[in-house]
Write a protein that holds these residues in place. Structure first.
Motif, mmCIF file in Angstrom:
data_model
loop_
_atom_site.group_PDB
_atom_site.id
_atom_site.type_symbol
_atom_site.label_atom_id
_atom_site.label_comp_id
_atom_site.label_asym_id
_atom_site.label_seq_id
_atom_site.Cartn_x
_atom_site.Cartn_y
_atom_site.Cartn_z
ATOM 1 N N GLY A 69 0.823 -1.205 0.000
ATOM 2 C CA GLY A 69 0.000 0.000 0.000
ATOM 3 C C GLY A 69 0.855 1.252 0.000
ATOM 4 N N HIS A 70 1.890 1.271 0.860
ATOM 5 C CA HIS A 70 2.816 2.413 0.873
ATOM 6 C C HIS A 70 3.520 2.544 -0.476
ATOM 7 C CE1 HIS A 70 2.458 3.215 5.110
ATOM 8 N NE2 HIS A 70 2.918 2.032 5.461
ATOM 9 N N ALA A 71 3.971 1.419 -1.007
ATOM 10 C CA ALA A 71 4.715 1.444 -2.267
ATOM 11 C C ALA A 71 3.833 1.939 -3.412
ATOM 12 C CB ALA A 71 5.255 0.049 -2.581
ATOM 13 N N PHE A 72 2.594 1.458 -3.484
ATOM 14 C CA PHE A 72 1.687 1.892 -4.553
ATOM 15 C C PHE A 72 1.424 3.390 -4.457
ATOM 16 C CE2 PHE A 72 -0.529 -2.508 -4.903
ATOM 17 C CZ PHE A 72 0.541 -2.992 -5.624
ATOM 18 N N ALA A 73 1.175 3.887 -3.242
ATOM 19 C CA ALA A 73 0.900 5.323 -3.078
ATOM 20 C C ALA A 73 2.121 6.152 -3.448
ATOM 21 C CB ALA A 73 0.453 5.615 -1.652
ATOM 22 N N CYS A 74 3.287 5.697 -3.044
ATOM 23 C CA CYS A 74 4.519 6.415 -3.368
ATOM 24 C C CYS A 74 4.715 6.463 -4.885
ATOM 25 C CB CYS A 74 5.699 5.743 -2.677
ATOM 26 S SG CYS A 74 7.246 6.635 -2.869
ATOM 27 N N LYS A 75 4.525 5.337 -5.527
ATOM 28 C CA LYS A 75 4.686 5.261 -6.981
ATOM 29 C C LYS A 75 3.622 6.086 -7.701
ATOM 30 C CE LYS A 75 7.413 3.334 -9.113
ATOM 31 N NZ LYS A 75 8.617 3.903 -9.755
ATOM 32 N N ARG A 76 2.411 6.116 -7.156
ATOM 33 C CA ARG A 76 1.303 6.865 -7.770
ATOM 34 C C ARG A 76 1.651 8.342 -7.929
ATOM 35 N NH1 ARG A 76 -1.890 9.917 -9.678
ATOM 36 N NH2 ARG A 76 -4.140 9.869 -9.564
ATOM 37 N N PHE B 237 9.041 -5.107 4.823
ATOM 38 C CA PHE B 237 9.097 -3.644 4.763
ATOM 39 C C PHE B 237 9.435 -3.211 3.352
ATOM 40 C CE2 PHE B 237 13.595 -4.465 5.277
ATOM 41 C CZ PHE B 237 14.206 -3.449 4.553
ATOM 42 N N MET B 238 9.024 -1.990 3.017
ATOM 43 C CA MET B 238 9.394 -1.351 1.756
ATOM 44 C C MET B 238 9.870 0.049 2.082
ATOM 45 S SD MET B 238 7.065 -2.382 -1.343
ATOM 46 C CE MET B 238 6.539 -4.036 -1.652
ATOM 47 N N ASP B 239 10.857 0.505 1.357
ATOM 48 C CA ASP B 239 11.404 1.842 1.585
ATOM 49 C C ASP B 239 10.719 2.826 0.651
ATOM 50 O OD1 ASP B 239 12.835 4.107 2.071
ATOM 51 O OD2 ASP B 239 14.736 3.340 1.299
ATOM 52 N N ALA B 240 9.758 3.579 1.205
ATOM 53 C CA ALA B 240 9.029 4.578 0.424
ATOM 54 C C ALA B 240 9.432 5.983 0.867
ATOM 55 C CB ALA B 240 7.529 4.375 0.585
ATOM 56 N N THR B 241 10.670 6.132 1.337
ATOM 57 C CA THR B 241 11.104 7.431 1.854
ATOM 58 C C THR B 241 11.244 8.485 0.768
ATOM 59 O OG1 THR B 241 13.419 6.702 1.776
ATOM 60 C CG2 THR B 241 12.265 6.492 3.887
ATOM 61 N N SER B 242 11.214 8.085 -0.501
ATOM 62 C CA SER B 242 11.269 9.114 -1.548
ATOM 63 C C SER B 242 10.032 10.010 -1.482
ATOM 64 C CB SER B 242 11.415 8.487 -2.932
ATOM 65 O OG SER B 242 10.237 7.829 -3.320
ATOM 66 N N GLY C 192 10.101 13.710 -0.194
ATOM 67 C CA GLY C 192 10.458 14.809 -1.081
ATOM 68 C C GLY C 192 9.280 15.384 -1.859
ATOM 69 N N PHE C 193 8.079 14.810 -1.694
ATOM 70 C CA PHE C 193 6.904 15.331 -2.399
ATOM 71 C C PHE C 193 6.588 16.729 -1.888
ATOM 72 C CE2 PHE C 193 4.942 10.809 -2.968
ATOM 73 C CZ PHE C 193 5.946 10.496 -3.856
ATOM 74 N N ARG C 194 6.260 17.625 -2.799
ATOM 75 C CA ARG C 194 5.904 18.998 -2.413
ATOM 76 C C ARG C 194 4.548 19.042 -1.704
ATOM 77 N NH1 ARG C 194 7.579 23.841 -5.126
ATOM 78 N NH2 ARG C 194 9.804 23.569 -5.356
ATOM 79 N N SER C 195 3.640 18.166 -2.091
ATOM 80 C CA SER C 195 2.289 18.178 -1.552
ATOM 81 C C SER C 195 2.230 17.426 -0.216
ATOM 82 C CB SER C 195 1.321 17.523 -2.540
ATOM 83 O OG SER C 195 0.077 17.290 -1.934
ATOM 84 N N ARG C 196 1.788 18.112 0.810
ATOM 85 C CA ARG C 196 1.623 17.482 2.118
ATOM 86 C C ARG C 196 0.575 16.375 2.034
ATOM 87 N NH1 ARG C 196 0.535 21.201 7.084
ATOM 88 N NH2 ARG C 196 2.790 21.326 7.011
ATOM 89 N N ARG C 197 -0.488 16.603 1.261
ATOM 90 C CA ARG C 197 -1.552 15.610 1.107
ATOM 91 C C ARG C 197 -0.998 14.299 0.538
ATOM 92 N NH1 ARG C 197 -4.863 13.606 -2.592
ATOM 93 N NH2 ARG C 197 -4.162 14.886 -4.328
ATOM 94 N N GLN C 198 -0.105 14.399 -0.443
ATOM 95 C CA GLN C 198 0.492 13.198 -1.021
ATOM 96 C C GLN C 198 1.378 12.477 -0.011
ATOM 97 O OE1 GLN C 198 2.409 14.727 -4.537
ATOM 98 N NE2 GLN C 198 0.507 14.753 -5.719
ATOM 99 N N ARG C 199 2.141 13.241 0.759
ATOM 100 C CA ARG C 199 2.992 12.625 1.796
ATOM 101 C C ARG C 199 2.140 11.912 2.844
ATOM 102 N NH1 ARG C 199 5.542 17.711 1.465
ATOM 103 N NH2 ARG C 199 4.748 18.256 3.529
ATOM 104 N N VAL C 200 1.051 12.554 3.246
ATOM 105 C CA VAL C 200 0.157 11.956 4.232
ATOM 106 C C VAL C 200 -0.478 10.685 3.666
ATOM 107 C CG1 VAL C 200 -2.036 12.287 5.467
ATOM 108 C CG2 VAL C 200 -0.295 14.077 5.516
ATOM 109 N N LEU C 201 -0.887 10.724 2.410
ATOM 110 C CA LEU C 201 -1.505 9.548 1.805
ATOM 111 C C LEU C 201 -0.526 8.377 1.746
ATOM 112 C CD1 LEU C 201 -3.944 8.231 0.559
ATOM 113 C CD2 LEU C 201 -3.192 9.055 -1.653
ATOM 114 N N VAL C 202 0.725 8.638 1.421
ATOM 115 C CA VAL C 202 1.716 7.549 1.400
ATOM 116 C C VAL C 202 1.854 6.957 2.804
ATOM 117 C CG1 VAL C 202 4.151 6.966 1.043
ATOM 118 C CG2 VAL C 202 2.961 8.418 -0.609
ATOM 119 N N GLY C 203 1.893 7.814 3.815
ATOM 120 C CA GLY C 203 1.992 7.317 5.189
ATOM 121 C C GLY C 203 0.758 6.550 5.630
#
Length: 178
Positions: free
Chosen positions: A76-83, A103-108, A111-122
């Protein structure tokens, strides 16, 4: 670390776009709401089965549910990060409370500018777990005693209670912390 899932995620990017969309959010809300209602409607049976969750005969199924659910959580984290254009180059296994856990490393995504996108990945891992818990609740409520019934209960338990208590807890360094 075991392998690099980024090429696989690139190949299924059209599916990921469909799964992470406004329509998918509406579907998620309906399914999770219906799952919650199913649990409320069957609460006495749920409470009774909770008494046996750590029974020796159930531990293997509980462990199997943990591995299955946490693998889906990480994807789920990986898909959101890739999205949203991130990269996911590490898929592996770590020892967490004496248990091998994926575990998957979705720490990239940091670096997203959008807080909403960062929150969704988390939040994506927890959202996947609650979705899976809802389907497990549907199956559990309609099945009779047996291995499949117990496995559905364990999936429901791991994918709801544990994800909310541990992953959603802002005091622990898991998803809710970030």
């Amino acid at each position: 670390p075991l392998l690099d899932p980024d090429a696989f995620l690139d190949r299924i990017k059209p599916v990921v776009r469909a799964v992470i969309s406004p329509i998918a959010l509406v579907i998620w809300l309906v399914v999770v709401g219906w799952g919650f209602k199913t649990v409320i409607d069957h609460f006495p049976e749920l409470r009774e089965q909770t008494q046996r969750v750590l029974a020796p005969g159930n531990l293997f199924l509980l462990y199997l549910a943990l591995i299955l659910v946490k693998s889906l959580h990480e994807f789920g984290h990986a898909f959101a990060c890739k999205r949203y254009g991130g990269e996911v180059h590490v898929l592996g296994v770590m020892i967490l409370i004496f248990t091998p856990t994926p575990f998957m490393d979705a720490t990239s995504s940091w670096g997203f500018r959008s807080r909403r996108q960062r929150v969704l990945v988390g939040a994506a891992g927890m959202m996947v777990e609650l979705f899976v818990a809802s389907f497990a609740a549907f199956f559990w409520a309609r099945s009779g005693p047996g291995t499949a019934h117990n496995l559905a209960y364990n999936v429901m338990f791991i994918a709801s209670v544990s994800t909310l208590l541990f992953n959603g807890n802002p005091l622990l360094r898991y998803d809710g912390y970030y």
